[in-house]
Write an enzyme that holds these catalytic residues in place. Structure first.
Site, PDB file in Angstrom:
ATOM      1  N   SER A  13    -119.683-118.958 -23.223  1.00  0.00           N
ATOM      2  CA  SER A  13    -120.178-117.594 -23.380  1.00  0.00           C
ATOM      3  C   SER A  13    -120.850-117.020 -22.146  1.00  0.00           C
ATOM      4  O   SER A  13    -120.905-115.803 -21.981  1.00  0.00           O
ATOM      5  CB  SER A  13    -121.156-117.527 -24.558  1.00  0.00           C
TER       6      SER A  13
ATOM      7  N   LYS B 244    -120.816-112.739 -35.130  1.00  0.00           N
ATOM      8  CA  LYS B 244    -120.310-112.017 -33.954  1.00  0.00           C
ATOM      9  C   LYS B 244    -119.159-111.117 -34.378  1.00  0.00           C
ATOM     10  O   LYS B 244    -119.377-110.046 -34.911  1.00  0.00           O
ATOM     11  CB  LYS B 244    -119.938-113.001 -32.852  1.00  0.00           C
TER      12      LYS B 244
ATOM     13  N   HIS C 108    -117.207-117.458 -29.640  1.00  0.00           N
ATOM     14  CA  HIS C 108    -116.804-116.336 -28.786  1.00  0.00           C
ATOM     15  C   HIS C 108    -115.289-116.234 -28.680  1.00  0.00           C
ATOM     16  O   HIS C 108    -114.753-115.801 -27.650  1.00  0.00           O
ATOM     17  CB  HIS C 108    -117.439-116.483 -27.406  1.00  0.00           C
TER      18      HIS C 108
END
Length: 428
Positions: free
Chosen positions: A215, A274, A243
């Site tokens: 990330s 996320k 991610h």
């Protein structure tokens, strides 16, 4: 002398001694508290002096490509959130959370195995297993908890874990909890990984552990090579996909789909916080026996309240949207390429490649912080990253592209970077 008077004379020294013994600890406690406060203040002053102080800006709106920030006028373009697909404020996702709140309440007030499992928890686990094309799934309060709960259960003193040196802090902390032999290989270095696998050949089980996407830099693990080595040396492969889930790969399944190794990666941990709605929660998907064992022994699962129904409702709808269509996931690539190309042409150094995490490398912590503040004045929300979040000398502003950003949003962000970069001598 009367007996009463004699008793009073004898009692006085005892009372005095008691007053001394009870007061002394109080004075000691006050001195200890004062000393601790001085130590803490000194440490805070050191952080401020180094220019690495991490202030928290206050957002006064819902999360999205445009937000309102306390102290700033008008709408601010947000290029700093992990809201990759723009689903944090998607109408259907929000409505699903509202519906779950009404039908299943605010929370369970309990852990899963006591009385904290609802039908919607099982439904979401089923959907996530389907999404990743794995046998089963277990939900956690966060992916940090998922990483904290896995390795201790899976690996014992006869096993070995081989971890990329730049893995996320939650992976590192989770590995520390297990009793397996720990071997750390150089970042993305397949040759060093092979050497470590050779060292671990006497172990009962070997688990290779890596972020799918790192990330801080936006670089992608070389999963085909990792899987080749795993098969050659009899190891399993684990990836953290926080991610990547939802937007990497043709259908947004993640790094393993992007690189064509979905059937060669054994265990995946990821997040609901996320791309998948942005609220909270994490999970593990993998072989059914592993998931069942985690339900029996994983401490973060056994001792944490179950996910609140509104969170479950939002995440379920987000996953359903991605199962129904890959249109949102596919919209990311062109926008990411546009930003990276424009910034590179302007003279900035952008780390990573082909990922919506676009670290603008600056090196100096204070410069990163000051530039981020100047960007906010121009209507762009970004944050400077510095030690200990990233290594010393590697300070940067990490830009994150969202599918919800328009081409005009990206152009405006680049223009603000150029203006701010020229002001501070970063670009000409």
């Amino acid at each position: 002398m009367s007996v009463g008077k004699a008793a009073r004379i004898l009692v006085r020294p005892v009372r005095a001694a008691l007053r001394t013994s009870t007061c002394a600890p109080g004075r000691t406690y006050a001195a200890a508290a004062s000393g601790a406060k001085a130590v803490l203040e000194k440490e805070l002053d050191t952080i401020r002096a180094a220019g690495t102080w991490k202030g928290e800006r206050i957002i006064t709106s819902k999360q999205g490509p445009q937000i309102r920030v306390d102290g700033s006028r008008g709408r601010i373009l947000n290029f700093c959130a992990n809201n990759y697909l723009g689903l944090s404020s998607h109408p259907e996702v929000v409505q699903a959370g509202i519906d779950a709140l009404r039908t299943h309440g605010a929370g369970l007030s309990s852990v899963r195995f006591i009385c904290g499992t609802q039908d919607i928890h099982k439904h979401l686990e089923q959907k996530l297993a389907e999404f990743h094309e794995r046998e089963d799934c277990i939900l956690y309060a966060s992916c940090f908890d998922a990483n904290a709960g896995l390795f201790e259960v899976l690996l014992g003193p006869d096993d070995a874990v081989l971890s990329d040196e730049l893995n996320h802090a939650s992976i590192i902390d989770g590995i520390r909890l297990c009793r397996a032999q720990r071997l750390r290989y150089k970042h993305l270095d397949l040759s060093d990984l092979e050497n470590k696998l050779k060292e671990a050949q006497s172990s009962r089980m070997r688990l290779i552990v890596t972020d799918g996407v790192f990330s801080m830099d936006g670089d992608v693990a070389p999963l085909p090579g990792i899987c080749d080595l795993a098969e050659q040396y009899g190891a399993m492969v684990f990836i953290d996909e926080c991610h990547a889930t939802g937007f990497l790969g043709p259908r947004g399944r993640g790094t393993d789909e992007l690189l064509g190794v979905m059937d060669r990666v054994h265990i995946i941990n990821s997040t609901l916080g996320k791309a998948l709605g942005g609220a909270a929660g994490g999970y593990t998907v993998g072989p059914k026996p592993l998931i069942e064992l985690l339900r029996q022994r994983s401490r973060p699962y056994l001792f944490s309240n179950s996910l609140p129904p509104p969170v479950v409702g939002c995440a379920t709808r987000a996953v359903e949207l991605l199962l129904d269509s890959n249109e949102i996931a596919q919209s990311m690539a062109a926008k990411t390429t546009s930003f990276r190309d424009q910034m590179t042409q302007a003279g900035f150094t952008i780390a990573g490649s082909a990922h919506p995490i676009c670290p603008v490398m600056l090196g100096d912590a204070r410069l990163a912080s000051v530039m981020a503040d100047d960007m906010l004045k121009l209507g762009i929300y970004v944050i400077g990253f510095s030690y200990p979040v990233v290594p010393k000398g590697k300070a940067r502003i990490r830009v994150q592209i969202s599918a919800a950003h328009t081409d005009e949003d990206i152009d405006r962000c680049v223009d603000a970077f150029i203006q701010t970069g020229r002001k501070h001598g970063v670009v000409s």
